[in-house]
Design an enzyme around this catalytic site. Structure first.
Site, mmCIF file in Angstrom:
data_model
loop_
_atom_site.group_PDB
_atom_site.id
_atom_site.type_symbol
_atom_site.label_atom_id
_atom_site.label_comp_id
_atom_site.label_asym_id
_atom_site.label_seq_id
_atom_site.Cartn_x
_atom_site.Cartn_y
_atom_site.Cartn_z
ATOM 1 N N LEU A 1 29.656 38.421 35.570
ATOM 2 C CA LEU A 1 28.473 37.892 36.248
ATOM 3 C C LEU A 1 28.399 38.394 37.681
ATOM 4 O O LEU A 1 29.425 38.550 38.342
ATOM 5 C CB LEU A 1 28.548 36.361 36.293
ATOM 6 C CG LEU A 1 28.406 35.610 34.979
ATOM 7 C CD1 LEU A 1 28.748 34.149 35.175
ATOM 8 C CD2 LEU A 1 26.986 35.747 34.453
ATOM 9 N N LYS B 1 31.052 26.397 36.758
ATOM 10 C CA LYS B 1 31.861 27.534 36.304
ATOM 11 C C LYS B 1 33.338 27.182 36.374
ATOM 12 O O LYS B 1 33.923 27.132 37.455
ATOM 13 C CB LYS B 1 31.540 28.747 37.183
ATOM 14 C CG LYS B 1 32.212 30.016 36.761
ATOM 15 C CD LYS B 1 31.637 31.188 37.548
ATOM 16 C CE LYS B 1 32.320 32.486 37.194
ATOM 17 N NZ LYS B 1 33.697 32.554 37.694
ATOM 18 N N LYS C 1 21.749 30.389 34.071
ATOM 19 C CA LYS C 1 21.289 31.316 33.036
ATOM 20 C C LYS C 1 19.830 31.036 32.750
ATOM 21 O O LYS C 1 19.467 29.868 32.545
ATOM 22 C CB LYS C 1 22.077 31.083 31.738
ATOM 23 C CG LYS C 1 23.558 31.295 31.882
ATOM 24 C CD LYS C 1 24.279 30.879 30.610
ATOM 25 C CE LYS C 1 25.777 31.014 30.816
ATOM 26 N NZ LYS C 1 26.536 30.390 29.732
ATOM 27 N N LYS D 1 28.603 30.881 43.834
ATOM 28 C CA LYS D 1 29.975 30.509 44.199
ATOM 29 C C LYS D 1 29.997 29.408 45.243
ATOM 30 O O LYS D 1 29.134 29.357 46.127
ATOM 31 C CB LYS D 1 30.713 31.740 44.749
ATOM 32 C CG LYS D 1 30.995 32.815 43.700
ATOM 33 C CD LYS D 1 32.038 32.322 42.733
ATOM 34 C CE LYS D 1 32.451 33.347 41.717
ATOM 35 N NZ LYS D 1 33.601 34.124 42.025
ATOM 36 N N GLN E 1 67.905 34.757 23.079
ATOM 37 C CA GLN E 1 69.018 33.840 23.361
ATOM 38 C C GLN E 1 69.863 34.376 24.520
ATOM 39 O O GLN E 1 70.211 33.631 25.448
ATOM 40 C CB GLN E 1 69.935 33.653 22.125
ATOM 41 C CG GLN E 1 69.346 32.820 21.008
ATOM 42 C CD GLN E 1 68.385 33.627 20.129
ATOM 43 O OE1 GLN E 1 68.154 34.815 20.366
ATOM 44 N NE2 GLN E 1 67.811 32.978 19.134
ATOM 45 N N GLU F 1 35.715 28.946 27.837
ATOM 46 C CA GLU F 1 36.814 29.034 28.790
ATOM 47 C C GLU F 1 38.008 28.193 28.337
ATOM 48 O O GLU F 1 37.853 27.041 27.942
ATOM 49 C CB GLU F 1 36.301 28.504 30.139
ATOM 50 C CG GLU F 1 36.986 29.066 31.342
ATOM 51 C CD GLU F 1 36.504 30.468 31.712
ATOM 52 O OE1 GLU F 1 35.630 31.026 31.006
ATOM 53 O OE2 GLU F 1 37.032 31.001 32.693
ATOM 54 N N GLU G 1 25.392 25.615 34.784
ATOM 55 C CA GLU G 1 26.666 25.214 34.172
ATOM 56 C C GLU G 1 27.817 25.407 35.150
ATOM 57 O O GLU G 1 28.065 26.527 35.582
ATOM 58 C CB GLU G 1 26.902 26.076 32.913
ATOM 59 C CG GLU G 1 25.721 26.051 31.955
ATOM 60 C CD GLU G 1 25.788 27.122 30.854
ATOM 61 O OE1 GLU G 1 26.835 27.783 30.720
ATOM 62 O OE2 GLU G 1 24.776 27.286 30.148
ATOM 63 N N ASP H 1 67.966 33.985 27.749
ATOM 64 C CA ASP H 1 67.958 32.598 28.231
ATOM 65 C C ASP H 1 69.313 32.184 28.787
ATOM 66 O O ASP H 1 69.403 31.436 29.758
ATOM 67 C CB ASP H 1 67.554 31.643 27.097
ATOM 68 C CG ASP H 1 66.068 31.754 26.803
ATOM 69 O OD1 ASP H 1 65.338 32.263 27.677
ATOM 70 O OD2 ASP H 1 65.635 31.352 25.705
ATOM 71 N N CYS I 1 40.238 59.849 56.310
ATOM 72 C CA CYS I 1 41.138 61.000 56.386
ATOM 73 C C CYS I 1 40.311 62.217 55.996
ATOM 74 O O CYS I 1 39.574 62.176 55.017
ATOM 75 C CB CYS I 1 42.289 60.791 55.409
ATOM 76 S SG CYS I 1 43.240 62.268 55.066
HETATM 77 S S1 IVH Z 1 28.578 33.151 30.608
HETATM 78 C C1 IVH Z 1 26.958 36.901 30.194
HETATM 79 N N1 IVH Z 1 28.997 30.693 31.275
HETATM 80 O O1 IVH Z 1 32.673 33.424 34.307
HETATM 81 C C2 IVH Z 1 27.522 35.798 30.902
HETATM 82 N N2 IVH Z 1 30.617 32.307 31.933
HETATM 83 O O2 IVH Z 1 32.101 36.158 35.640
HETATM 84 C C3 IVH Z 1 28.987 35.774 30.997
HETATM 85 N N3 IVH Z 1 32.541 31.378 33.120
HETATM 86 O O3 IVH Z 1 34.273 35.743 32.264
HETATM 87 C C4 IVH Z 1 29.631 34.555 30.600
HETATM 88 N N4 IVH Z 1 31.883 29.273 33.045
HETATM 89 O O4 IVH Z 1 35.143 33.402 32.238
HETATM 90 C C5 IVH Z 1 29.465 31.951 31.335
HETATM 91 N N5 IVH Z 1 29.242 28.463 31.753
HETATM 92 C C6 IVH Z 1 29.703 29.693 31.812
HETATM 93 C C7 IVH Z 1 30.928 30.014 32.443
HETATM 94 C C8 IVH Z 1 31.349 31.342 32.486
HETATM 95 C C9 IVH Z 1 32.841 30.106 33.440
HETATM 96 C C10 IVH Z 1 33.358 32.556 33.452
HETATM 97 C C11 IVH Z 1 33.753 33.400 32.272
HETATM 98 C C12 IVH Z 1 33.310 34.796 32.570
HETATM 99 C C13 IVH Z 1 33.056 34.732 34.039
HETATM 100 C C14 IVH Z 1 31.927 35.655 34.389
#
Ligand code: IVH
Length: 676
Positions: A84, A119, A285, A309, A35, A177, A117, A38, A427
């Site tokens: 990853l 990300k 995967k 990426k 409090q 996530e 998938e 705030d 250095c």
């Molecule tokens: S699998 C063993 N699947 O990416 C594999 N990760 O750099 C690890 N992420 O920390 C996770 N979408 O936060 C997987 N379809 C997906 C994902 C995913 C996002 C993120 C996750 C993880 C990071 C790995």
């Protein structure tokens, strides 16, 4: 009140709130009630509204995002949460698939199916279900240990609390996530820089009711520990997740081959801007779980998955200055201070220029208008500068020939292996002699993958170094807490907390310990290899006495570069002293041989010739999983020589001479109770 008095009053309040924040966030020792906090925050906000000339970077209206609001208790992940590896180009993907096929010894024409998938860029979480009930939820933490954020996760509507499906495993960690949709983020823009920060801040609120106010979403994509999961591949697992009541990404797809992965990548990238959630790439995967199992992990990332990426964001801004940063290995890194600019949702004010060669090659100067690129979580860098827009007075940047921190001469080393001159200038001091290097070494020592001391972050390292409290790693374990208690911003409780966190970390694995020393070229993976080789700290420490560096060549993955770096580490007197001193305070645990059943315990192997349907890499990982060792040459230390087609005659002859047991592939697999 006149303007001056108002300003004074305002600044006093700002100072006070800074102090409260410090105690609350960094030392977990709140000075006042919520409090009172705030109330002060409101007073500051009101003053700023009433008097537009009042401004401060430390104002609660300026600070973006929330720091962790609570010390959550920690809990170990039964199965670590991995990260990853990244791919940026088609070539990276081709290599990814090639490595998989090589490892599994598959013919090129064989189709590998991947679960592709998108990300989502949020915060990962691991939800443990026992007997179909949500039991506990952890954050990723350092991958091995996460924070118990069960109550906050339980506020998320997408997370089922009870599962009715009969085929739900007896126990499972559902992983996925937590994120905020862009449409929901609009209303939070005032408070957070981007949706990811908003998700992270909300998840870590002290009061779950505050978390509940934020429309967090959850999508599931993998699992950790499981008991009773009856699926054989990722795409079936995703289907099951839906059956059980979890949300999954609607754009997940099952695809084979790199060409098709690229087509999908391009399609998703086109959709990217119109999606209601941020994605920063696509995760691929290997679909088949049996293949995943065979492939296993390297360091903390699986061999069977990669994150492709999306291309980066670019922006144009002015280089205000070029600073030289000194890293823990003495590397001088030029960093451009740029006029702050928003690049894809993140405010960027620093961009790396990599090294001296890069700055010269691109002729980058202070005052230049530059193109800055930022890709995912990689440090932003300068791509190019506009030479047309350069002023006439612009001067070429002169790279310092002496270390800006300690004045020592700087050198460009000759790489003994590649015989090339390094692009990086360093250095030449002995390490701890140079202020910047020693501070960076200490920061590395306490970092997440090393000692990971709670509440002992980079800022504390800097302040304790300046106060002469910590100059060498061992000083951390011999702190004068009475001195710290009297420092500004510290109190009895915060000192107690610090002491507790340090004491907790006195027990450490050899692997983490070796990594924490910050030996050049010895990152996490190599530290792991070394710890497996040495088993005990005393053997590692005696390395210099026995001068048996050549023996390290037997470790697959350790080469001349690493060995020469280890040698130079041990030839430094200060380093040896640090090791001896640390030994007095720490309990460095022997490396536990990871084994399923230890079938090959203490046995050494070497392969010669081509094997059938199994790659060298897989043989090696099988041997290691079963507590055996592979070595790189025939010697008295060798127990088994595995021969395939066309073995090297010299090796076989020498093995016979030394009476080493010679076996073929079938005999080897039999030792593991496997057949080929
Ligand atoms: S699998 C063993 N699947 O990416 C594999 N990760 O750099 C690890 N992420 O920390 C996770 N979408 O936060 C997987 N379809 C997906 C994902 C995913 C996002 C993120 C996750 C993880 C990071 C790995």
């Amino acid at each position: 009140m006149n303007k001056k008095e108002i300003k004074l009053q305002y600044l006093k309040k700002i100072e006070l709130i800074k102090k409260y924040n410090d105690h609350y966030y960094d030392k977990s020792n709140p000075l006042v009630t919520d409090q009172a906090y705030d109330k002060l925050k409101n007073e500051i906000e009101k003053l700023e509204i009433d008097y537009s000339f009042l401004k401060s970077e430390s104002s609660p209206t300026k600070t973006v995002g929330h720091k962790p609001s609570k010390n959550f208790s920690k809990s170990l992940h039964k199965v670590p949460m991995l990260s990853l590896a990244n791919a940026f180009t088609e070539e990276d993907l081709v290599n990814f698939e090639k490595k998989i096929k090589n490892f599994l010894s598959l013919e090129d024409k064989i189709k590998i199916f991947y679960s592709a998938e998108p990300k989502i860029d949020g915060i990962s979480a691991s939800l443990t279900y026992k007997n179909r009930k949500f039991y506990m939820g952890l954050s990723r933490g350092d991958g091995k240990e996460g924070e118990d954020i069960t109550e906050n996760l339980a506020t998320i509507v997408d997370i089922p609390k009870v599962i009715s499906s009969k085929d739900f495993p007896e126990e499972i960690d559902i992983r996925g996530e937590v994120f905020i949709q862009n449409s929901d983020f609009k209303n939070l823009r005032e408070k957070f820089a981007n949706p990811r920060n908003a998700a992270s801040g909300s998840l870590r609120q002290k009061n779950p009711n505050d978390t509940k106010k934020i429309p967090l979403k959850f999508i599931a994509y993998t699992f950790g520990y499981e008991k009773g999961l009856l699926v054989n591949n990722q795409s079936d697992y995703i289907k099951k997740l839906n059956d059980w009541g979890f949300k999954t990404n609607p754009f997940n797809k099952l695809i084979w081959g790199v060409k098709n992965l690229i087509i999908n990548y391009n399609e998703i990238e086109k959709k990217r801007a119109n999606l209601d959630f941020d994605i920063d790439g696509i995760v691929y995967k290997v679909n088949d779980f049996a293949m995943q199992k065979r492939l296993g992990n390297v360091a903390n990332a699986p061999r069977w998955a990669i994150a492709h990426k999306f291309s980066s964001y670019k922006a144009v801004s002015k280089i205000l200055d070029i600073e030289i940063q000194i890293g823990r290995t003495g590397a001088l890194t030029p960093v451009a201070k740029i006029k702050p600019i928003n690049i894809g949702g993140v405010i960027v004010s620093n961009a790396t220029l990599h090294n001296e060669d890069e700055i010269n090659r691109k002729d980058i100067r202070v005052g230049d208008i530059a193109v800055i690129e930022r890709a995912g979580d990689v440090i932003p860098h300068i791509l190019s500068t506009d030479k047309q827009k350069r002023s006439k007075n612009s001067k070429k940047f002169v790279f310092p020939k002496n270390c800006p921190s300690c004045g020592s001469e700087t050198i460009k080393e000759l790489n003994k292996v590649t015989k090339k001159v390094d692009a990086v200038r360093r250095c030449s001091s002995e390490g701890y002699d140079c202020e910047k290097i020693s501070i960076e070494k200490l920061k590395h020592f306490v970092s997440k993958d090393a000692f990971n001391i709670d509440g002992f972050g980079k800022k504390i390292v800097e302040s304790f170094w300046k106060l002469n409290l910590v100059k060498f790693p061992q000083d951390i374990f011999n702190l004068d807490f009475s001195k710290i208690q009297n420092l500004d911003g510290w109190g009895k409780l915060s000192v107690q907390n610090l002491k507790y966190s340090i004491d907790q970390k006195k027990n450490i694995s050899l692997e983490r310990f070796i990594y924490s020393l910050g030996i050049r070229h010895i990152g996490l993976e190599n530290a792991k290899l070394l710890s497996k080789h040495f088993i005990s700290f005393s053997k590692f420490k005696n390395l210099s006495k026995q001068n048996d560096y050549e023996d390290l060549l037997n470790i697959d993955g350790i080469g001349e570069t690493q060995i020469s770096s280890i040698k130079s580490f041990f030839s430094n007197k200060t380093n040896k002293k640090v090791l001896n001193e640390l030994d007095k305070f720490l309990v460095i645990k022997d490396t536990v041989q990871v084994s399923n059943d230890g079938l090959l315990n203490n046995k050494t192997f070497l392969v010669t010739g081509k094997l059938n349907g199994i790659s060298r890499a897989e043989v090696k990982s099988l041997i290691e999983e079963n507590s055996g060792k592979t070595i790189s040459s025939v010697s008295k230390k060798l127990n088994f020589l595995i021969i395939g087609e066309k073995p090297t005659k010299k090796k076989v002859d020498y093995a016979k001479e030394l009476k080493v047991k010679i076996i073929d592939q079938a005999e080897f697999l039999k030792m593991l109770n496997k057949t080929s």
